[in-house]
Enzyme design. Structure first.
Site, PDB file in Angstrom:
ATOM      1  N   PRO A 174       1.222  -1.520  -0.344  1.00  0.00           N
ATOM      2  CA  PRO A 174       0.297   0.156   0.561  1.00  0.00           C
ATOM      3  C   PRO A 174       1.065   1.161   0.002  1.00  0.00           C
ATOM      4  O   PRO A 174       1.822   1.180   0.593  1.00  0.00           O
ATOM      5  CB  PRO A 174      -0.828  -0.072   0.983  1.00  0.00           C
ATOM      6  CG  PRO A 174      -0.343  -1.432   1.812  1.00  0.00           C
ATOM      7  CD  PRO A 174       1.026  -2.270   1.049  1.00  0.00           C
ATOM      8  N   GLU A 175       0.299   2.295  -1.230  1.00  0.00           N
ATOM      9  CA  GLU A 175       0.930   3.482  -0.604  1.00  0.00           C
ATOM     10  C   GLU A 175       0.367   4.559  -0.262  1.00  0.00           C
ATOM     11  O   GLU A 175      -0.261   4.102   0.426  1.00  0.00           O
ATOM     12  CB  GLU A 175       1.623   3.614  -2.675  1.00  0.00           C
ATOM     13  CG  GLU A 175       2.560   2.339  -3.363  1.00  0.00           C
ATOM     14  CD  GLU A 175       2.996   2.207  -4.082  1.00  0.00           C
ATOM     15  OE1 GLU A 175       3.652   4.045  -4.172  1.00  0.00           O
ATOM     16  OE2 GLU A 175       3.558   1.726  -4.762  1.00  0.00           O
ATOM     17  N   LYS A 222       3.063   6.675   4.631  1.00  0.00           N
ATOM     18  CA  LYS A 222       2.340   5.346   5.001  1.00  0.00           C
ATOM     19  C   LYS A 222       2.284   4.818   6.056  1.00  0.00           C
ATOM     20  O   LYS A 222       2.338   3.415   6.276  1.00  0.00           O
ATOM     21  CB  LYS A 222       3.661   4.229   4.186  1.00  0.00           C
ATOM     22  CG  LYS A 222       3.669   4.777   2.392  1.00  0.00           C
ATOM     23  CD  LYS A 222       4.235   3.561   2.561  1.00  0.00           C
ATOM     24  CE  LYS A 222       5.800   4.044   0.686  1.00  0.00           C
ATOM     25  NZ  LYS A 222       6.178   2.747   0.541  1.00  0.00           N
ATOM     26  N   ARG A 245      14.690  -2.378  -4.837  1.00  0.00           N
ATOM     27  CA  ARG A 245      12.695  -2.713  -5.159  1.00  0.00           C
ATOM     28  C   ARG A 245      13.355  -3.367  -6.394  1.00  0.00           C
ATOM     29  O   ARG A 245      14.348  -2.976  -7.518  1.00  0.00           O
ATOM     30  CB  ARG A 245      12.478  -1.210  -4.403  1.00  0.00           C
ATOM     31  CG  ARG A 245      13.167  -0.955  -3.336  1.00  0.00           C
ATOM     32  CD  ARG A 245      11.874  -1.787  -1.956  1.00  0.00           C
ATOM     33  NE  ARG A 245      10.523  -1.042  -2.224  1.00  0.00           N
ATOM     34  CZ  ARG A 245       9.624  -0.184  -2.400  1.00  0.00           C
ATOM     35  NH1 ARG A 245      10.155   0.157  -0.779  1.00  0.00           N
ATOM     36  NH2 ARG A 245       8.389  -0.254  -1.864  1.00  0.00           N
TER      37      ARG A 245
END
Ligand SMILES: [Zn+2]
Length: 306
Positions: A2-3, A51, A256
């Site tokens: 989730p961002e 976040k 990432r």
């Protein structure tokens, strides 16, 4: 993962359900918080910071106001269900990490990546390191720009994912903003043609998506056409028809994934073997160790994309 927009929406939902209500009971299934008791406290508000989620509770019995801090990390979520029902949040009981019950609504935190309880006055110890919050009330573009450009040789994609630079961006918005700005994620930030444009793009994208379910960067709501490059490796670029590619970005083991279109995003790009790439998830699972070994051959090529 989730961002910022998803976390912002979660905070809004929790706030609507809990704010102003008294906690009747709480169950924090977290080793360091097993004996914590929030019952009798009133929920003041639930807000997001990048976040991170901050559930603020009023003072009680001479004890200071407290903040329950949570982070969704990869798989986490909060459900709201009517108190007394046995809703969606309880179906996988082993994943439940927090239950806050008020007279009308119960919030259930599932697979949370972090859970802390601190005096509200000490929140900065948990979120004080964050850069300007793209969805925060005090968004400070000038400060975000200063932090973004602080290390000129740092790769753009890596800097955007660093929550100390600006808060709320994950791999989805990083990839889409780099695409929309027409720059490679491996561009050193000191060579970025227009940092302000990139920050404006990110700010606009997160705000545009914060009130709806789903993340759209193309303006096209049709399935498969909602975003340009993220999770589209091996598929044709929606703009030029070239093949979207993916490569790790940032230093291992904290690297990432960065999706990009070599044609639409000129600049430095990873060297790879140039083989056609399957859409993410379509390829068979690599043997243990194979993925890490192949990364050793991935460097950054300074003379342009292949
Ligand atoms: Zn393209």
């Amino acid at each position: 993962m989730p961002e910022g927009d998803v976390v912002w929406r979660t905070a809004q939902r929790l706030h609507r359900a809990l704010a102003g209500r008294e906690v009747l009971s709480c169950d924090l299934r977290w080793p360091s918080l097993a004996t914590a008791d929030l019952s009798g406290r009133r929920v003041l508000e639930v807000v997001s910071a990048g976040k991170h989620l901050l559930t603020r509770l009023g003072a009680a019995d001479g004890e200071p106001a407290l903040t329950l801090h949570s982070h969704l990390r990869m798989e986490g979520s909060w459900y709201v269900e009517r108190t007394g029902s046995n809703g969606r949040g309880r179906r996988s009981a082993s994943g439940v990490r927090a239950v806050l019950t008020t007279p009308e609504w119960t919030a259930v935190g599932h697979e949370l990546g972090m859970l802390d309880l601190v005096p509200t006055a000490a929140e900065a110890g948990l979120v004080g390191h964050l850069g300007p919050d793209l969805l925060g009330p005090g968004w400070d573009a000038a400060e975000a720009r200063r932090r973004l450009l602080a290390v000129p040789q740092r790769h753009l994609g890596e800097a955007l994912l660093d929550q100390r630079v600006l808060a709320g961006v994950g791999t989805f918005y990083m990839a889409e903003a780099c695409f929309l700005a027409g720059v490679s994620p491996w561009t050193p930030v000191g060579e970025l043609p227009s940092p302000d444009r990139l920050l404006t793009l990110l700010h606009r994208l997160l705000h545009a998506n914060k009130d709806r379910t789903g993340q759209v960067t193309t303006g096209d709501l049709r399935r498969g056409r909602q975003n340009f490059v993220h999770a589209r490796s091996g598929l044709p670029c929606l703009r030029c028809g070239g093949t979207v590619r993916v490569a790790p970005i940032g230093p291992a083991p904290r690297d990432r994934t960065a999706f990009y279109c070599p044609r639409c995003q000129p600049g430095p790009a990873p060297t790879d073997d140039g083989r056609p790439q399957q859409p993410l998830g379509a390829a068979p699972r690599p043997r243990p160790g194979a993925a890490r070994a192949s990364r050793r051959h991935t460097g950054v090529m300074r003379d342009g994309p292949r």
